[in-house]
Design a protein around this motif. Structure first.
Motif, PDB file in Angstrom:
ATOM      1  N   ALA A   1       0.828  -1.209   0.000  1.00  0.00           N
ATOM      2  CA  ALA A   1       0.000   0.000   0.000  1.00  0.00           C
ATOM      3  C   ALA A   1       0.866   1.264   0.000  1.00  0.00           C
ATOM      4  O   ALA A   1       0.341   2.372  -0.017  1.00  0.00           O
ATOM      5  CB  ALA A   1      -0.915  -0.007   1.222  1.00  0.00           C
TER       6      ALA A   1
ATOM      7  N   LEU B   1       6.688  -4.400  -5.145  1.00  0.00           N
ATOM      8  CA  LEU B   1       5.558  -5.295  -5.421  1.00  0.00           C
ATOM      9  C   LEU B   1       5.908  -6.292  -6.525  1.00  0.00           C
ATOM     10  O   LEU B   1       5.663  -7.496  -6.391  1.00  0.00           O
ATOM     11  CB  LEU B   1       4.326  -4.452  -5.801  1.00  0.00           C
ATOM     12  CG  LEU B   1       3.084  -5.215  -6.243  1.00  0.00           C
ATOM     13  CD1 LEU B   1       2.581  -6.157  -5.151  1.00  0.00           C
ATOM     14  CD2 LEU B   1       1.960  -4.249  -6.640  1.00  0.00           C
TER      15      LEU B   1
ATOM     16  N   LYS C   1      -1.310  -3.278 -14.357  1.00  0.00           N
ATOM     17  CA  LYS C   1      -0.346  -3.334 -13.236  1.00  0.00           C
ATOM     18  C   LYS C   1      -0.429  -4.657 -12.505  1.00  0.00           C
ATOM     19  O   LYS C   1       0.580  -5.239 -12.121  1.00  0.00           O
ATOM     20  CB  LYS C   1      -0.621  -2.200 -12.238  1.00  0.00           C
ATOM     21  CG  LYS C   1       0.232  -0.992 -12.510  1.00  0.00           C
ATOM     22  CD  LYS C   1       0.031   0.108 -11.530  1.00  0.00           C
ATOM     23  CE  LYS C   1       0.425   1.401 -12.239  1.00  0.00           C
ATOM     24  NZ  LYS C   1       0.104   2.584 -11.471  1.00  0.00           N
TER      25      LYS C   1
HETATM   26  N1  CTP Z   1       5.130  -0.210  -5.853  1.00  0.00           N
HETATM   27  C1  CTP Z   1       6.205  -0.829  -5.265  1.00  0.00           C
HETATM   28  N2  CTP Z   1       7.464  -0.387  -5.540  1.00  0.00           N
HETATM   29  C2  CTP Z   1       7.671   0.636  -6.377  1.00  0.00           C
HETATM   30  C3  CTP Z   1       6.564   1.278  -6.987  1.00  0.00           C
HETATM   31  C4  CTP Z   1       5.296   0.827  -6.681  1.00  0.00           C
HETATM   32  O1  CTP Z   1       6.017  -1.764  -4.484  1.00  0.00           O
HETATM   33  N3  CTP Z   1       8.904   1.043  -6.632  1.00  0.00           N
HETATM   34  C5  CTP Z   1       3.779  -0.746  -5.572  1.00  0.00           C
HETATM   35  C6  CTP Z   1       2.862   0.179  -4.823  1.00  0.00           C
HETATM   36  O2  CTP Z   1       2.959  -0.035  -3.422  1.00  0.00           O
HETATM   37  C7  CTP Z   1       1.508  -0.223  -5.383  1.00  0.00           C
HETATM   38  C8  CTP Z   1       1.796  -0.633  -6.795  1.00  0.00           C
HETATM   39  O3  CTP Z   1       3.167  -0.945  -6.821  1.00  0.00           O
HETATM   40  O4  CTP Z   1       0.989  -1.356  -4.710  1.00  0.00           O
HETATM   41  C9  CTP Z   1       1.490   0.360  -7.849  1.00  0.00           C
HETATM   42  O5  CTP Z   1       2.033   1.605  -7.533  1.00  0.00           O
HETATM   43  P1  CTP Z   1       1.919   2.805  -8.543  1.00  0.00           P
HETATM   44  O6  CTP Z   1       2.736   3.932  -8.052  1.00  0.00           O
HETATM   45  O7  CTP Z   1       0.499   3.042  -8.927  1.00  0.00           O
HETATM   46  O8  CTP Z   1       2.585   2.113  -9.821  1.00  0.00           O
HETATM   47  P2  CTP Z   1       3.916   2.347 -10.550  1.00  0.00           P
HETATM   48  O9  CTP Z   1       4.536   1.026 -10.782  1.00  0.00           O
HETATM   49  O10 CTP Z   1       4.764   3.346  -9.875  1.00  0.00           O
HETATM   50  O11 CTP Z   1       3.387   2.870 -11.938  1.00  0.00           O
HETATM   51  P3  CTP Z   1       3.218   4.347 -12.516  1.00  0.00           P
HETATM   52  O12 CTP Z   1       3.784   5.293 -11.511  1.00  0.00           O
HETATM   53  O13 CTP Z   1       3.966   4.291 -13.782  1.00  0.00           O
HETATM   54  O14 CTP Z   1       1.745   4.506 -12.729  1.00  0.00           O
END
Ligand code: CTP
Length: 402
Positions: free
Chosen positions: A277, A311, A341
């Motif tokens: 989260a 993740l 995703k």
């Molecule tokens: N997440 C993660 N590690 C990262 C980036 C994201 O674990 N470095 C996890 C977040 O906790 C969330 C999910 O991936 O559960 C999606 O995060 P989000 O920020 O929406 O996705 P991104 O992969 O960063 O995609 P973008 O920013 O390109 O939309």
């Protein structure tokens, strides 16, 4: 969807003669606000410190102060209450009530009813440090624990007797949460380990500046509390954020995405459920300058390099039976982006939520969300509170756990 309701629960709030007795009013108020029927019971000394009228006003129930008051119902009242109650909460609990309970004494309403009940009993001790650390009190606590009674606190701090040490009533918010966990009847995560990432990350560029985000940690907090309610043991890897995690969760602090990734890698093998989260920074400044970067009078640029995707890393190593949940914050096309995703990161369940609209997303109490899973499910949740999202996430998780 059935939201958790507390209005079918009944608690006895036993208040005993500590200076902290006034803090029991807040407990009575917060339990009543949630819908719990609270029967306040004041010992004789408690009634010298706070008035029964306060508790009656707050709870709408008659406060019990003595054994031989006129009965309101034809049953033997202390036995009736003892049988009906879902929880006995004694806050504050003095050395005296602990001694009486440990030795099975029954010489007033509260001690008598404590013997008669088979409901869970939670003590929140408050007393002078010497009284608390006295071998007699410690032996009584050990006896009560061995019999299955629960304890929360005491805290360390400044006491009414002007000394500093253990004996201060723990924060009423913590008592409340512990009481709710004991009263919650659905324990479908009992014996399971839940690992959660929460909050944001700070990616330093020099000793005083960082790149961060607005994550409040409220979603992570709601998830942690819901998992505790349902009987899980909970670890949270928390980045910097304003939300404090619930008392029962084991919290590991991480500042940067890389620190968070290391902490998750350590915890993941023993986790049955992993919920990502946290709003993790996708990039960090490539160079960390040793001294504070000075103004140059010109535009500057910062090169960013990619952070690990925590993740996706967990998804690629997922073992059989482990359930992985992700979140996706999107400004448009939440369902389609969320589904991409979910697949890309190897999650089984994903909450896609729309960010950018006022009153929902970062820092807000509500999310505009969809619950997706790897079997093609896409439930529109609408605009929902974060605790409702947490409930729905663990409903979906519980269905998948072996
Ligand atoms: N997440 C993660 N590690 C990262 C980036 C994201 O674990 N470095 C996890 C977040 O906790 C969330 C999910 O991936 O559960 C999606 O995060 P989000 O920020 O929406 O996705 P991104 O992969 O960063 O995609 P973008 O920013 O390109 O939309």
């Amino acid at each position: 969807m059935k939201r958790t309701t507390w209005s079918n629960k009944e608690a006895v709030l036993g208040v005993t003669g500590s200076i902290a007795a006034y803090k029991a009013c807040e407990l009575a108020s917060r339990l009543t606000e949630l819908g719990v029927k609270v029967t306040p019971v004041l010992t004789e000394s408690a009634a010298q410190l706070v008035g029964p009228a306060s508790f009656e006003g707050i709870t709408g129930q008659r406060a019990v102060t003595g054994m031989f008051e006129p009965l309101q119902n034809p049953e033997i009242e202390h036995i009736a209450v003892a049988t009906r109650a879902d929880l006995f909460l004694i806050a504050p609990a003095t050395a005296n009530v602990l001694a009486k309970a440990a030795h099975g004494m029954a010489n007033d309403w509260l001690s008598t009813t404590l013997l008669a009940t088979r409901a869970p009993i939670l003590f929140a001790p408050a007393m002078n440090t010497n009284m608390y650390t006295h071998p007699a009190t410690q032996a009584n606590i050990a006896t009560l624990r061995a019999r299955g009674c629960h304890f929360v606190g005491p805290d360390n701090g400044r006491l009414a007797c002007k000394t500093v040490g253990p004996g201060r009533l723990i924060d009423p918010g913590i008592i409340l949460e512990t009481a709710l966990i004991l009263m919650h009847s659905k324990k479908d995560l009992a014996g399971k380990r839940v690992l959660i990432t929460s909050g944001g990350t700070h990616e330093p560029m020099d000793p005083v500046r960082y790149i961060g985000n607005r994550s409040s940690g409220k979603m992570g907090r709601a998830l942690a509390f819901e998992a505790l309610l349902r009987g899980a043991s909970v670890s949270v890897v928390s980045g910097p954020c304003e939300a404090e995690m619930p008392h029962g969760a084991d919290v590991i602090h991480a500042e940067t995405a890389r620190e968070m990734a290391v902490a998750v890698a350590e915890q993941l093998p023993s986790a049955d459920v992993f919920v990502a989260a946290a709003a993790v920074a996708d990039y960090r400044p490539a160079e960390l300058s040793a001294g504070k970067r000075k103004r140059t009078g010109e535009a500057i640029s910062i090169t960013l390099e990619e952070n690990p995707d925590i993740l996706a890393g967990a998804g690629s190593q997922r073992r059989d039976g482990q359930v992985i949940v992700g979140f996706a914050a999107e400004t448009s096309d939440a369902v389609a982006e969320g589904r991409r995703k979910l697949e890309r990161k190897g999650a089984q369940i994903l909450v896609a939520n729309r960010v950018g609209a006022a009153g929902s997303g970062f820092g807000a109490e509500q999310l505009e969300a969809w619950l997706l899973d790897d079997s093609g499910r896409a439930d529109e949740l609408g605009r929902v509170r974060k605790d409702t999202v947490a409930q729905m996430v663990f409903d979906a998780v519980a269905e998948r756990l072996p």
